[in-house]
Design a protein around this motif. Structure first.
Motif, PDB file in Angstrom:
ATOM      1  N   SER A 102      34.691  56.941 -74.775  1.00 21.24           N
ATOM      2  CA  SER A 102      33.794  57.983 -74.282  1.00 21.24           C
ATOM      3  C   SER A 102      32.635  57.324 -73.548  1.00 21.24           C
ATOM      4  O   SER A 102      32.379  56.126 -73.699  1.00 21.24           O
ATOM      5  CB  SER A 102      33.285  58.858 -75.428  1.00 21.24           C
ATOM      6  OG  SER A 102      32.530  58.086 -76.338  1.00 21.24           O
ATOM      7  N   VAL A 104      28.616  58.358 -71.508  1.00 21.06           N
ATOM      8  CA  VAL A 104      27.582  59.304 -71.123  1.00 21.06           C
ATOM      9  C   VAL A 104      26.937  58.786 -69.848  1.00 21.06           C
ATOM     10  O   VAL A 104      26.551  57.617 -69.767  1.00 21.06           O
ATOM     11  CB  VAL A 104      26.520  59.462 -72.242  1.00 21.06           C
ATOM     12  CG1 VAL A 104      25.378  60.369 -71.773  1.00 21.06           C
ATOM     13  CG2 VAL A 104      27.157  59.991 -73.511  1.00 21.06           C
ATOM     14  N   SER A 127      23.067  65.107 -67.651  1.00 24.54           N
ATOM     15  CA  SER A 127      23.814  64.285 -68.611  1.00 24.54           C
ATOM     16  C   SER A 127      25.249  64.778 -68.584  1.00 24.54           C
ATOM     17  O   SER A 127      25.496  65.971 -68.769  1.00 24.54           O
ATOM     18  CB  SER A 127      23.270  64.436 -70.031  1.00 24.54           C
ATOM     19  OG  SER A 127      21.935  64.017 -70.107  1.00 24.54           O
ATOM     20  N   THR A 129      29.180  63.930 -70.137  1.00 25.56           N
ATOM     21  CA  THR A 129      29.950  63.212 -71.150  1.00 25.56           C
ATOM     22  C   THR A 129      31.397  63.151 -70.700  1.00 25.56           C
ATOM     23  O   THR A 129      32.004  64.181 -70.392  1.00 25.56           O
ATOM     24  CB  THR A 129      29.852  63.906 -72.523  1.00 25.56           C
ATOM     25  OG1 THR A 129      28.468  63.995 -72.883  1.00 25.56           O
ATOM     26  CG2 THR A 129      30.618  63.132 -73.587  1.00 25.56           C
TER      27      THR A 129
END
Length: 149
Positions: A102, A104, A127, A129
């Motif tokens: 993952s 960000v 932001s 993800t």
């Protein structure tokens, strides 16, 4: 032009990785994700929902600068509407933090265009993800907040 953008995005999200790659190889992943962020801007500017579809997870949760909350199909519909005509979309000061499968991305997003016939200019902090499933990066969540000019 839209076909070229969709092909570029497809190559970015599905390029096969070598077996030796490890999750600590963040530089490669960071670069790929930043390319995908920029491809997202181009696809949005061109209203290319096919390209956007490749970038976004089926479970996308999107919170717009005005608090509007959308799933993937709602977001794609909002991008293809005739009342929205983005002219310039640029992301600045992007930083990517990779955590295994993952990541960000944070940054500043500048957009100009017309909405319902009226000129607009927005500056937002965002932001995003991203997750990597089977060597494919897709955005699963995006949030933006208006900031001063």
């Amino acid at each position: 032009m839209r076909e070229m953008l969709a092909l570029l995005i497809l190559l970015c999200v599905t390029f096969p990785w070598a077996e030796a790659q490890t999750t600590s190889d963040a530089t490669t992943d960071e670069g790929r994700i930043l390319l995908l962020e920029n491809a997202w801007n181009q696809a949005q500017q061109m209203k290319d929902t096919k390209a956007l579809d490749l970038l976004l997870s089926e479970t996308l949760v999107f919170t717009d600068y005005d608090g509007t909350f959308m799933n993937k199909s709602q977001y794609l519909a909002s991008m293809s509407g005739e009342s929205l005509n983005p002219q310039t979309i640029v992301s600045l000061s992007m930083k990517t933090h990779v955590y295994g499968n993952s990541a960000v991305v944070t940054g500043v997003y500048l957009e100009t265009g017309t909405l319902k016939g009226k000129t607009y200019r927005r500056r937002e902090r965002f932001s995003d993800t991203w997750i990597n499933v089977k060597n494919t990066w897709q955005c699963v969540a995006s949030q933006s907040t208006l900031i001063g000019r």
